[in-house]
Design a protein around this motif. Structure first.
Motif, PDB file in Angstrom:
ATOM      1  N   GLY A   1      -7.195 -13.789  -1.702  1.00 21.79           N
ATOM      2  CA  GLY A   1      -6.304 -12.769  -1.167  1.00 21.79           C
ATOM      3  C   GLY A   1      -6.849 -11.366  -1.358  1.00 21.79           C
ATOM      4  N   PRO A   2      -6.268 -10.583  -2.273  1.00 19.04           N
ATOM      5  CA  PRO A   2      -6.649  -9.169  -2.413  1.00 19.04           C
ATOM      6  C   PRO A   2      -8.130  -8.947  -2.675  1.00 19.04           C
ATOM      7  CG  PRO A   2      -4.657  -9.637  -3.667  1.00 19.04           C
ATOM      8  CD  PRO A   2      -5.185 -10.967  -3.191  1.00 19.04           C
ATOM      9  N   GLY A   3      -8.753  -9.863  -3.425  1.00 24.58           N
ATOM     10  CA  GLY A   3     -10.161  -9.668  -3.740  1.00 24.58           C
ATOM     11  C   GLY A   3     -11.045  -9.548  -2.518  1.00 24.58           C
ATOM     12  N   LEU A   4     -10.700 -10.264  -1.463  1.00 27.61           N
ATOM     13  CA  LEU A   4     -11.495 -10.199  -0.240  1.00 27.61           C
ATOM     14  C   LEU A   4     -11.441  -8.809   0.369  1.00 27.61           C
ATOM     15  CD1 LEU A   4     -10.547 -13.610   1.414  1.00 27.61           C
ATOM     16  CD2 LEU A   4     -12.752 -12.991   0.405  1.00 27.61           C
ATOM     17  N   ARG A   5     -10.264  -8.222   0.430  1.00 31.56           N
ATOM     18  CA  ARG A   5     -10.141  -6.887   1.019  1.00 31.56           C
ATOM     19  C   ARG A   5     -10.712  -5.820   0.090  1.00 31.56           C
ATOM     20  NH1 ARG A   5      -4.037  -6.492   3.392  1.00 31.56           N
ATOM     21  NH2 ARG A   5      -3.615  -6.472   1.145  1.00 31.56           N
ATOM     22  N   TRP A   6     -10.464  -5.943  -1.214  1.00 31.86           N
ATOM     23  CA  TRP A   6     -10.922  -4.926  -2.145  1.00 31.86           C
ATOM     24  C   TRP A   6     -12.443  -4.902  -2.262  1.00 31.86           C
ATOM     25  CZ3 TRP A   6      -6.748  -6.021  -6.429  1.00 31.86           C
ATOM     26  CH2 TRP A   6      -5.515  -5.504  -5.990  1.00 31.86           C
ATOM     27  N   ALA A   7     -13.119  -5.980  -1.881  1.00 28.52           N
ATOM     28  CA  ALA A   7     -14.578  -5.964  -1.878  1.00 28.52           C
ATOM     29  C   ALA A   7     -15.120  -5.127  -0.723  1.00 28.52           C
ATOM     30  CB  ALA A   7     -15.119  -7.389  -1.772  1.00 28.52           C
ATOM     31  N   LEU A   8     -14.255  -4.820   0.242  1.00 29.65           N
ATOM     32  CA  LEU A   8     -14.681  -4.079   1.424  1.00 29.65           C
ATOM     33  C   LEU A   8     -14.192  -2.648   1.429  1.00 29.65           C
ATOM     34  CD1 LEU A   8     -13.956  -6.893   4.029  1.00 29.65           C
ATOM     35  CD2 LEU A   8     -16.118  -6.385   2.873  1.00 29.65           C
ATOM     36  N   GLU A   9     -12.978  -2.433   0.953  1.00 30.77           N
ATOM     37  CA  GLU A   9     -12.404  -1.089   0.911  1.00 30.77           C
ATOM     38  C   GLU A   9     -11.607  -0.921  -0.379  1.00 30.77           C
ATOM     39  OE1 GLU A   9     -13.217   1.049   3.075  1.00 30.77           O
ATOM     40  OE2 GLU A   9     -13.872  -0.102   4.815  1.00 30.77           O
ATOM     41  N   GLY A  10     -11.439   0.304  -0.819  1.00 32.71           N
ATOM     42  CA  GLY A  10     -10.669   0.576  -2.021  1.00 32.71           C
ATOM     43  C   GLY A  10      -9.176   0.423  -1.782  1.00 32.71           C
ATOM     44  N   PRO A  11      -8.364   0.556  -2.835  1.00 32.93           N
ATOM     45  CA  PRO A  11      -6.925   0.329  -2.704  1.00 32.93           C
ATOM     46  C   PRO A  11      -6.239   1.290  -1.743  1.00 32.93           C
ATOM     47  CG  PRO A  11      -7.446   1.272  -4.848  1.00 32.93           C
ATOM     48  CD  PRO A  11      -8.745   0.868  -4.224  1.00 32.93           C
TER      49      PRO A  11
ATOM     50  N   GLN B   1      -4.515   0.165   1.915  1.00 39.80           N
ATOM     51  CA  GLN B   1      -3.148   0.481   2.328  1.00 39.80           C
ATOM     52  C   GLN B   1      -3.118   1.231   3.650  1.00 39.80           C
ATOM     53  OE1 GLN B   1      -1.346   2.402  -1.250  1.00 39.80           O
ATOM     54  NE2 GLN B   1       0.158   0.772  -1.027  1.00 39.80           N
ATOM     55  N   HIS B   2      -4.048   2.154   3.819  1.00 36.84           N
ATOM     56  CA  HIS B   2      -4.072   2.945   5.046  1.00 36.84           C
ATOM     57  C   HIS B   2      -4.302   2.054   6.267  1.00 36.84           C
ATOM     58  CE1 HIS B   2      -4.372   6.624   7.346  1.00 36.84           C
ATOM     59  NE2 HIS B   2      -5.551   6.254   7.836  1.00 36.84           N
ATOM     60  N   LEU B   3      -5.234   1.120   6.140  1.00 28.61           N
ATOM     61  CA  LEU B   3      -5.516   0.216   7.251  1.00 28.61           C
ATOM     62  C   LEU B   3      -4.364  -0.745   7.506  1.00 28.61           C
ATOM     63  CD1 LEU B   3      -9.278  -0.635   6.559  1.00 28.61           C
ATOM     64  CD2 LEU B   3      -8.345   1.068   8.134  1.00 28.61           C
ATOM     65  N   SER B   4      -3.585  -1.033   6.466  1.00 24.70           N
ATOM     66  CA  SER B   4      -2.439  -1.940   6.622  1.00 24.70           C
ATOM     67  C   SER B   4      -1.255  -1.267   7.314  1.00 24.70           C
ATOM     68  CB  SER B   4      -1.986  -2.455   5.251  1.00 24.70           C
ATOM     69  OG  SER B   4      -3.014  -3.197   4.625  1.00 24.70           O
ATOM     70  N   GLY B   5      -1.281   0.047   7.390  1.00 30.21           N
ATOM     71  CA  GLY B   5      -0.129   0.780   7.912  1.00 30.21           C
ATOM     72  C   GLY B   5      -0.115   0.993   9.405  1.00 30.21           C
TER      73      GLY B   5
END
Length: 311
Positions: free
Chosen positions: A219-229, A233-237
């Motif tokens: 889950g989160p580890g996949l996204r956090w390896a590509l972009e910071g927190p 969030q910005h991309l999720s919005g």
């Protein structure tokens, strides 16, 4: 630019640093008082070479020079950067930096790899060179992970911080500047916050060690390896970005914060739950093979991320 670095103390972190600098073509002057330290360093550098070669480091098969020194004074002579990697104890740092300060060049950057101790706690020991002392905290292992946290102490000259940022960048690292000292710096504090909640969740019986690891990995580890927190969030919005996320998910997030663990110590029950859970997760598996596979995938990810400019 003078590309000579003194690596003071060559345990796991120091050896990884040395392998990185050598693969970037730097001259490395190494010192460590432990018996057999030189042989251990050379062996670990060889172990690092396949990964450095796979990453396309310009001198992974040779180019940088390694000189073993018998004293800290000899090691720091002529070095533009000193990277200290001694034990995580203030008294030891002070003793080491007293020797470094007595022998280092006036314009050398005197950096400690300390994962949590502040430069202000030991830089005075460097005497006339204390203004050049700062933290250059790598993320383990330094020969693979690009990050370096750079933060000065109370007596650090801002020019030393600027020089450190430039040197680490020239050495192929990705330095970030911290604007004030904190116990554990920034990244280890973020990790500690996650570990605190993870430990508490396992201790409470909410989830197993195995499943919590799986949840982060898938889950989160996949996204956090590509972009910071924040970017995540910005991309999720959507079109509204992080402002939309904060407007709609901010209130429930604040509720979750209030429900997060406030545990401040590792109880015997918690330690037992974590250790037993980890034993279950690795049962029947080769930990060395797990580590090797992790490094293989990490190299592949770093190569993918390095292809082309950042958008």
């Amino acid at each position: 630019m003078n590309r000579t670095v003194a690596v003071v103390s060559t345990g796991a972190i120091g050896a990884s640093w040395a392998a990185h600098f050598l693969a970037e073509g730097w001259a490395v002057r190494a010192v460590d008082p432990a018996p057999g330290a030189e042989a251990a360093l050379r062996a670990q550098i060889e172990e690092c070479r396949p990964a450095l070669r796979a990453l396309g480091r310009p001198h992974a098969d040779g180019g940088g020079t390694l000189v073993w020194c018998d004293s800290i004074a000899d090691a720091v002579a002529g070095a533009q950067l000193v990277q200290e990697n001694g034990p995580e104890r203030v008294d030891v740092k002070r003793a080491i930096f007293a020797e470094i300060g007595a022998a280092a060049a006036d314009d050398a950057v005197l950096a400690s790899s300390s994962s949590g101790i502040r430069a202000s706690d030991f830089q005075a020991a460097a005497g006339d060179r204390q203004a050049r002392v700062l933290i250059g905290h790598p993320f383990n292992p330094p020969h693979l992970i690009p990050l370096v946290e750079v933060v000065g102490g109370a007596a650090t000259d801002p020019d030393a911080v600027a020089d450190a940022l430039a040197l680490y960048t020239a050495a192929g690292k990705r330095p970030v500047r911290l604007h004030r000292e904190l116990p554990g710096h920034v990244v280890n504090r973020l990790q500690a916050a996650l570990w605190r909640e993870a430990y508490a969740l396992v201790d409470s019986g909410a989830i197993s060690v195995r499943d919590l690891d799986a949840a982060m990995e898938a889950g989160p580890g996949l996204r956090w390896a590509l972009e910071g927190p924040f970017m995540t969030q910005h991309l999720s919005g959507g079109p509204g970005g992080i402002a939309h996320i904060l407007e709609h998910l901010g209130p429930p997030t604040a509720e979750w914060w209030r429900d997060l663990s406030s545990v401040g110590e590792l109880s015997e029950h918690m330690v037992a739950a974590i250790v037993d859970g980890m034993d279950d997760e690795v049962a029947g598996r080769d930990v060395a093979a797990i580590r090797a596979r992790r490094d293989e995938l990490l190299v592949a990810l770093l190569r993918l991320k390095s292809e082309g400019p950042r958008p």
